[in-house]
Enzyme design. Structure first.
Site, PDB file in Angstrom:
ATOM      1  N   PRO A   1       0.820  -1.209   0.000  1.00 35.74           N
ATOM      2  CG  PRO A   1      -0.655  -1.477   1.771  1.00 35.74           C
ATOM      3  CD  PRO A   1       0.616  -1.998   1.221  1.00 35.74           C
ATOM      4  CD  GLU A   2       1.921   3.553  -4.575  1.00 36.93           C
ATOM      5  OE1 GLU A   2       2.032   4.759  -4.796  1.00 36.93           O
ATOM      6  OE2 GLU A   2       1.896   2.708  -5.487  1.00 36.93           O
TER       7      GLU A   2
ATOM      8  NE  ARG B   1       6.351 -10.784  -2.046  1.00 36.61           N
ATOM      9  CZ  ARG B   1       6.746  -9.919  -2.975  1.00 36.61           C
ATOM     10  NH1 ARG B   1       5.852  -9.229  -3.654  1.00 36.61           N
ATOM     11  NH2 ARG B   1       8.010  -9.750  -3.206  1.00 36.61           N
TER      12      ARG B   1
ATOM     13  NE  ARG C   1      24.621  14.610 -12.533  1.00 36.00           N
ATOM     14  CZ  ARG C   1      25.938  14.466 -12.675  1.00 36.00           C
ATOM     15  NH1 ARG C   1      26.485  14.567 -13.861  1.00 36.00           N
ATOM     16  NH2 ARG C   1      26.688  14.223 -11.627  1.00 36.00           N
TER      17      ARG C   1
END
Length: 271
Positions: A2-3, A111, A152
């Site tokens: 989940p974010e 998991r 970068r």
DNA sequence: CATGACACCTGCTCGC
DNA sequence: TGCGAGCAGGTGTCAT
């Protein structure tokens, strides 16, 4: 897995059930998810305490106990939390808190990549200081985002770096960059002021809409009430390789060129 | 300090 | 049908 929107949804669902609840019992079924503590010490610290606050920081759920200690749950890829009225047998249950007449809080994680931490106020301060700004707070402005976009490295990597910006993972990074019309591989520090402003608007917008949709369920994610989210039906690019771009109609592409993670984009309007 | 490789786990899907 | 390979939304550590 989940974010931010998913963990926010879980926190909102659990808040009314957990706030003020007393922890009567602690069962640790899979000790490997406890970090920097033992099941016995963890149980000792929790038993008898009340849960004072249920909140979220980045992609992590935080339970503040009445003595100021914090239980932090990082669900990572497949962790989920929900409250049930009675105990139910579940092969993937990792941790269970018995809340008396308020039911049972279950953390399940297929998991077992998830992590649970028990932090003193002092260690919490260190923990939260390492995480970037919260994109849904008022203080998050285009200038805040600009500070996160130096160097970068690819802009997609930058916005997913939790020290630079909290809560954005692979799905919403892809969506936000498409919304802003920015190539995910562009160097983070090379964006113009207008592009930073567009990306800011896109990040905030997609996260807000995803919270309103109760999160994105691709596979494992469930809300705090055990249901799937609804935002998967409104994704513009994630999982849509080969399908037409909703803006220009060109075929969406999938690459793994950035950090070996799935990157979905429109090669036409993100260039 | 930035970057890349890898480790942590299990389940599911795809191709042969 | 069966089997192995590859893949999955996250994060921490280590080497370079």
């Amino acid at each position: 897995m989940p974010e931010l929107p998913e963990v926010e949804t879980i926190a909102r669902d659990l808040r009314p059930c957990l706030t003020g609840a007393r922890i009567a019992g602690v069962r640790v079924h899979r000790p490997d998810i406890l970090h920097q503590t033992t099941p016995a010490a963890f149980a000792r610290a929790l038993r008898g305490r009340r849960i004072a606050v249920v909140t979220r920081r980045a992609k992590h759920l935080v339970l503040v106990l009445d003595d100021g200690a914090r239980v932090v749950v990082q669900p990572r890829m497949t962790g989920s939390l929900c409250v049930t009225p009675t105990r139910i047998r579940d092969a993937y249950a990792v941790l269970e808190l018995d809340l008396g007449d308020r039911g049972h809080l279950v953390y399940r994680d297929v998991r077992r990549l998830g992590v649970i931490l028990l932090l003193t106020p002092r260690r919490w301060a260190t923990y939260t200081a390492r995480l970037g700004p919260e994109p849904l707070e008022r203080a998050f402005t285009p200038a805040t985002l600009a500070r996160a976009l130096s160097g970068r490295l690819a802009v997609k990597k930058a916005i997913m770096d939790q020290r630079r910006l909290a809560g954005v993972g692979n799905i919403y990074a892809n969506e936000a960059l498409w919304l802003a019309g920015i190539d995910p591989s562009r160097p983070a520090g090379g964006l113009g002021e207008d592009e930073v402003a567009a990306l800011h608007r896109s990040i905030v917008g997609v996260l807000r809409r995803a919270v309103r949709g109760r999160g994105t369920t691709i596979r494992d994610y469930r809300t705090g009430t055990g249901q799937p989210g609804t935002f998967q039906g409104r994704l513009a690019v994630y999982g849509r390789e080969g399908e037409p771009c909703l803006r220009c109609g060109h075929h969406l592409a999938l690459t793994h060129a950035i950090d070996q993670r799935a990157t979905y984009l429109c090669p036409w309007c993100q260039s």
